[in-house]
Design an enzyme around this catalytic site. Sequence first.
Site, short mmCIF file in Angstrom:
data_model
loop_
_atom_site.label_atom_id
_atom_site.label_comp_id
_atom_site.label_asym_id
_atom_site.label_seq_id
_atom_site.Cartn_x
_atom_site.Cartn_y
_atom_site.Cartn_z
N ASP A 1 0.73 -1.30 -0.09
CA ASP A 1 0.17 0.00 -0.06
C ASP A 1 0.86 1.19 -0.08
OD1 ASP A 1 0.90 -0.61 2.54
OD2 ASP A 1 -1.09 -1.01 3.46
N ASN B 1 -7.78 -2.63 14.09
CA ASN B 1 -9.17 -3.02 13.67
C ASN B 1 -9.33 -4.07 12.86
OD1 ASN B 1 -8.16 -1.94 11.34
ND2 ASN B 1 -9.63 -0.07 11.09
N HIS C 1 -7.64 -4.66 10.08
CA HIS C 1 -7.28 -4.28 8.41
C HIS C 1 -6.01 -4.97 8.09
CE1 HIS C 1 -4.90 -0.53 9.11
NE2 HIS C 1 -3.99 -1.22 9.37
N GLU D 1 -9.67 -2.05 5.05
CA GLU D 1 -10.39 -1.58 6.16
C GLU D 1 -11.77 -2.43 6.48
OE1 GLU D 1 -8.63 0.11 8.16
OE2 GLU D 1 -8.44 2.21 7.86
C1 F6R Z 1 1.43 -1.56 6.18
C2 F6R Z 1 0.12 -2.31 6.10
C3 F6R Z 1 -0.93 -2.17 7.57
C4 F6R Z 1 0.02 -2.44 8.74
C5 F6R Z 1 -1.02 -2.33 9.75
C6 F6R Z 1 -0.07 -2.21 11.15
O1 F6R Z 1 1.98 -1.58 4.83
O2 F6R Z 1 -0.36 -2.71 5.28
O3 F6R Z 1 -1.91 -3.10 7.26
O4 F6R Z 1 0.68 -3.61 8.70
O5 F6R Z 1 -1.46 -0.92 9.72
O6 F6R Z 1 0.78 -1.30 11.40
P1 F6R Z 1 1.87 -1.22 12.52
O7 F6R Z 1 2.85 -2.37 12.16
O8 F6R Z 1 2.51 0.19 12.30
O9 F6R Z 1 1.04 -1.62 13.74
#
Ligand code: F6R
Length: 256
Positions: free
Chosen positions: A63, A132, A134, A139
């Site tokens: 992403d 959440n 995702h 989401e």
């Molecule tokens: C980032 C991504 C997100 C993160 C998620 C957890 O490329 O795809 O799904 O893996 O938001 O983020 P952290 O690791 O910062 O808790």
Amino acid sequence: MEVIIQSNPQTATHVAAKIIARQIRNHPSTVLGLATGSTPLMLYQTLIEMNLDWSEVKTFNLDEYIGLPFEHPQSYYHFMWENLFGHINIRKQNVHIPDGNAKDISKICQQYEQLIKAAGGIDMQLLGIGTNGHMGFNEPTSSLASRTRIKTLTQQTCHDNARFFGNENDVPRHVITMGIGTIMEAREVLMLAFGTNKAQAVVNAVEGPVSAMNPASILQMHPVAKVCLDESAASFLEKSDYYRWVYANKPAWQEI
Ligand code: F6R
């Protein structure tokens, strides 16, 4: 789903690094899907220290924020070059990150899907998980069959990611993310989660019903999904004793 519970983020990262290193050593031209955020930081550092040969490896990031300049310290382009690509012998043309500054976002999303296909598909997809549930930036309520596209972040994710930007209002509202359908086509997926703030999302994903309300729960339908957790992230799992038992009794021929 194979749930690997380790005592702390360091040992869980070590397991994940071994899995990825083996993939690169056994398949030098492997196609990796990569994630950003705080979770994989230690993993990338460990992989750098392993001195692997990345010269034939291709990567596709999950992403990117829309509208952040490439050089912005929080763009995922910047993150990846700063924390991994700038320290390994990967070829620039083998690196793919959705272009959050493209004029025609839906066109580059389609192209991203075509590029993944042209590369032969993703062999191993690394994932984190949002509080959440995702994965990527899919989401809750994202279509479980979705492809790479634009998404609007939830207020929860903007709140969670404010720690990177200093101010919640500075978190971009829009992103490009690989779809859940895209992620599910990876031949193998490896999810990492550390800390008590991930425990609820983890139990929903691993033991909850499969639901678009918890996007990562779709991994229950993936034929080769591994989840590497520290104790805190695993703390709500009902079957944690079983997962530990399985891991402790793995026959030598059955690699992690
Ligand atoms: C980032 C991504 C997100 C993160 C998620 C957890 O490329 O795809 O799904 O893996 O938001 O983020 P952290 O690791 O910062 O808790």
